[in-house]
Write a protein that holds these residues in place. Structure first.
Motif, PDB file in Angstrom:
ATOM      1  N   THR A  42       0.822  -1.208   0.000  1.00 45.19           N
ATOM      2  CA  THR A  42       0.000   0.000   0.000  1.00 45.19           C
ATOM      3  C   THR A  42       0.855   1.256   0.000  1.00 45.19           C
ATOM      4  N   ILE A  43       0.542   2.157  -0.924  1.00 43.85           N
ATOM      5  CA  ILE A  43       1.142   3.486  -0.959  1.00 43.85           C
ATOM      6  C   ILE A  43       0.077   4.478  -0.502  1.00 43.85           C
ATOM      7  N   ALA A  44       0.334   5.141   0.616  1.00 42.12           N
ATOM      8  CA  ALA A  44      -0.588   6.154   1.119  1.00 42.12           C
ATOM      9  C   ALA A  44      -0.173   7.513   0.568  1.00 42.12           C
ATOM     10  N   VAL A  45      -1.143   8.256   0.064  1.00 36.60           N
ATOM     11  CA  VAL A  45      -0.884   9.593  -0.475  1.00 36.60           C
ATOM     12  C   VAL A  45      -1.630  10.604   0.382  1.00 36.60           C
ATOM     13  N   LEU A  46      -0.887  11.422   1.103  1.00 34.44           N
ATOM     14  CA  LEU A  46      -1.467  12.464   1.943  1.00 34.44           C
ATOM     15  C   LEU A  46      -1.468  13.765   1.158  1.00 34.44           C
ATOM     16  N   VAL A  47      -2.668  14.252   0.827  1.00 35.59           N
ATOM     17  CA  VAL A  47      -2.816  15.440  -0.002  1.00 35.59           C
ATOM     18  C   VAL A  47      -3.198  16.631   0.862  1.00 35.59           C
ATOM     19  N   SER A  62      -0.710   0.455   8.709  1.00 35.33           N
ATOM     20  CA  SER A  62       0.438  -0.296   8.172  1.00 35.33           C
ATOM     21  C   SER A  62       0.641  -0.082   6.676  1.00 35.33           C
ATOM     22  N   ALA A  63       0.604   1.190   6.259  1.00 38.15           N
ATOM     23  CA  ALA A  63       0.994   1.497   4.881  1.00 38.15           C
ATOM     24  C   ALA A  63       2.461   1.138   4.696  1.00 38.15           C
ATOM     25  N   ASP A  64       2.850   0.874   3.455  1.00 36.33           N
ATOM     26  CA  ASP A  64       4.231   0.481   3.171  1.00 36.33           C
ATOM     27  C   ASP A  64       5.112   1.657   2.783  1.00 36.33           C
ATOM     28  N   VAL A  65       4.521   2.674   2.157  1.00 39.16           N
ATOM     29  CA  VAL A  65       5.227   3.893   1.758  1.00 39.16           C
ATOM     30  C   VAL A  65       4.227   5.042   1.830  1.00 39.16           C
ATOM     31  N   VAL A  66       4.718   6.248   2.144  1.00 37.67           N
ATOM     32  CA  VAL A  66       3.864   7.430   2.158  1.00 37.67           C
ATOM     33  C   VAL A  66       4.415   8.470   1.190  1.00 37.67           C
ATOM     34  N   VAL A  67       3.536   9.023   0.365  1.00 35.78           N
ATOM     35  CA  VAL A  67       3.839  10.225  -0.409  1.00 35.78           C
ATOM     36  C   VAL A  67       3.019  11.351   0.205  1.00 35.78           C
ATOM     37  N   VAL A  68       3.668  12.439   0.601  1.00 37.73           N
ATOM     38  CA  VAL A  68       2.951  13.492   1.304  1.00 37.73           C
ATOM     39  C   VAL A  68       3.159  14.851   0.653  1.00 37.73           C
ATOM     40  N   VAL A  69       2.040  15.514   0.367  1.00 35.62           N
ATOM     41  CA  VAL A  69       2.027  16.922  -0.013  1.00 35.62           C
ATOM     42  C   VAL A  69       1.608  17.675   1.243  1.00 35.62           C
ATOM     43  N   PRO A  70       2.537  18.292   1.956  1.00 31.14           N
ATOM     44  CA  PRO A  70       2.237  18.773   3.303  1.00 31.14           C
ATOM     45  C   PRO A  70       1.430  20.064   3.347  1.00 31.14           C
ATOM     46  N   VAL A  71       0.541  20.140   4.338  1.00 28.11           N
ATOM     47  CA  VAL A  71      -0.099  21.405   4.667  1.00 28.11           C
ATOM     48  C   VAL A  71       0.910  22.271   5.409  1.00 28.11           C
ATOM     49  N   LEU A 131       4.880  17.458  10.832  1.00 27.79           N
ATOM     50  CA  LEU A 131       4.685  16.041  10.530  1.00 27.79           C
ATOM     51  C   LEU A 131       5.831  15.189  11.060  1.00 27.79           C
ATOM     52  N   GLY A 132       6.372  15.602  12.202  1.00 26.79           N
ATOM     53  CA  GLY A 132       7.462  14.848  12.801  1.00 26.79           C
ATOM     54  C   GLY A 132       7.090  13.423  13.158  1.00 26.79           C
ATOM     55  N   THR A 133       5.832  13.205  13.532  1.00 27.50           N
ATOM     56  CA  THR A 133       5.401  11.852  13.876  1.00 27.50           C
ATOM     57  C   THR A 133       5.433  10.932  12.659  1.00 27.50           C
ATOM     58  N   LEU A 134       5.284  11.516  11.473  1.00 25.99           N
ATOM     59  CA  LEU A 134       5.288  10.713  10.246  1.00 25.99           C
ATOM     60  C   LEU A 134       6.693  10.263   9.890  1.00 25.99           C
ATOM     61  N   THR A 135       7.664  11.148  10.096  1.00 25.04           N
ATOM     62  CA  THR A 135       9.030  10.851   9.672  1.00 25.04           C
ATOM     63  C   THR A 135       9.888  10.241  10.779  1.00 25.04           C
ATOM     64  N   ALA A 136       9.337  10.141  11.987  1.00 25.47           N
ATOM     65  CA  ALA A 136      10.132   9.648  13.116  1.00 25.47           C
ATOM     66  C   ALA A 136      10.321   8.135  13.108  1.00 25.47           C
ATOM     67  N   GLY A 137       9.426   7.424  12.434  1.00 19.11           N
ATOM     68  CA  GLY A 137       9.488   5.965  12.446  1.00 19.11           C
ATOM     69  C   GLY A 137      10.232   5.390  11.265  1.00 19.11           C
ATOM     70  N   ASP A 138       9.943   4.116  10.971  1.00 26.08           N
ATOM     71  CA  ASP A 138      10.626   3.395   9.897  1.00 26.08           C
ATOM     72  C   ASP A 138       9.885   3.468   8.563  1.00 26.08           C
ATOM     73  N   LEU A 139       8.701   4.074   8.547  1.00 26.57           N
ATOM     74  CA  LEU A 139       7.907   4.140   7.323  1.00 26.57           C
ATOM     75  C   LEU A 139       8.569   5.078   6.309  1.00 26.57           C
ATOM     76  N   TYR A 153      10.812   1.921  -3.577  1.00 29.73           N
ATOM     77  CA  TYR A 153      10.937   1.491  -2.184  1.00 29.73           C
ATOM     78  C   TYR A 153      10.351   0.093  -1.995  1.00 29.73           C
ATOM     79  N   LEU A 154       9.174  -0.117  -2.561  1.00 27.48           N
ATOM     80  CA  LEU A 154       8.520  -1.416  -2.425  1.00 27.48           C
ATOM     81  C   LEU A 154       9.342  -2.523  -3.068  1.00 27.48           C
ATOM     82  N   ALA A 155      10.010  -2.183  -4.165  1.00 27.15           N
ATOM     83  CA  ALA A 155      10.831  -3.174  -4.868  1.00 27.15           C
ATOM     84  C   ALA A 155      12.240  -3.256  -4.301  1.00 27.15           C
ATOM     85  N   ASP A 156      12.538  -2.399  -3.317  1.00 18.28           N
ATOM     86  CA  ASP A 156      13.871  -2.356  -2.714  1.00 18.28           C
ATOM     87  C   ASP A 156      14.940  -2.126  -3.779  1.00 18.28           C
ATOM     88  N   GLU A 157      14.645  -1.174  -4.678  1.00 20.05           N
ATOM     89  CA  GLU A 157      15.554  -0.841  -5.767  1.00 20.05           C
ATOM     90  C   GLU A 157      16.017   0.603  -5.629  1.00 20.05           C
TER      91      GLU A 157
END
Length: 229
Positions: free
Chosen positions: A26-31, A83-92, A97-105, A169-173
């Motif tokens: 899953t790729i989550a897109v935060l718009v 449990s998204a696998d990757v996030v694409v974010v267009v930030p407000v 968004l420190g909580t988003l980037t603080a983990g392993d996602l 990222y999903l393909a680890d390439e």
């Protein structure tokens, strides 16, 4: 199943794996605001199509903050819980968004750099400029003479790039061609000032709009005077 990207030569994307990396990654897109016609950092439909053309099993989930930073922060927590696998974010608000980037996602910032992101897609000139209305409306203002120029932002190619980075990222390439911006591997694009003399050579030639879009209704006569029809 992963397939090689359709525009790999143009975007210098590494070949992706031919096998699946898991069940429906899953790729989550935060718009920031999907209802804002002047939003120029992302074309969600194009990003989704790009993902689906390069990853048969991938799912894209879109979360619209509707311009509210608190909503987007809540959505970021939801994405992590789901449990998204990757996030694409267009930030407000990229600093909220420190909580988003603080983990392993893995996080791909688009338009503006969220501190702590893994990768970034943006403009050489800095943040994506805001504007009232769409590219078509801005171009018609130039045709009418209401404005001398408009700024063209390559939203489509930027959206393609963000999709390719997420799938990589999903393909680890690895993905080649990035530069470092504030310690983040980044891919930067050029915005351009477009005048009445370059409307067709830039916007029409690159498929951003058609002459019918540009020269219908109240702009028809002016297009004829300018030799655009």
């Amino acid at each position: 199943m992963f397939r090689a990207p359709l525009l790999a030569a143009a975007l210098v994307v590494a070949p992706l794996l031919s096998g699946c990396v898991g069940d429906e990654p899953t790729i989550a897109v935060l718009v920031a605001d999907g209802s804002d016609a002047s939003s120029r950092a992302v074309d969600v439909d194009r990003l989704t199509d790009r993902v689906e053309s390069t990853c048969d099993e991938c799912r894209v989930r879109v979360y619209d903050a509707e311009g509210d930073a608190a909503t987007q922060k809540s959505q970021a927590r939801q994405v992590q819980a789901d449990s998204a696998d990757v996030v694409v974010v267009v930030p407000v608000d990229p600093d909220d968004l420190g909580t988003l980037t603080a983990g392993d996602l893995p996080v791909v910032s688009l338009g503006e750099l969220v501190p702590g992101s893994d990768r970034f897609v943006g403009l050489e000139s800095g943040p994506v400029p805001s504007r009232t209305g769409s590219d078509v409306e801005a171009a018609r203002d130039v045709v009418r003479g209401d404005e001398k120029s408009m700024t063209y932002v390559p939203t489509g190619p930027m959206s393609d790039r963000a999709a390719d980075l997420a799938v990589a990222y999903l393909a680890d390439e690895p993905v080649e061609g990035g530069v470092e911006v504030d310690g983040v591997e980044s891919w930067l694009y050029s915005d351009r000032e477009v005048t009445v003399d370059t409307l067709t050579s830039v916007l029409v030639a690159e498929g951003i709009l058609t002459l019918d879009d540009l020269c219908e209704g109240e702009t028809r006569r002016q297009c004829a005077r300018l030799g655009l029809r």
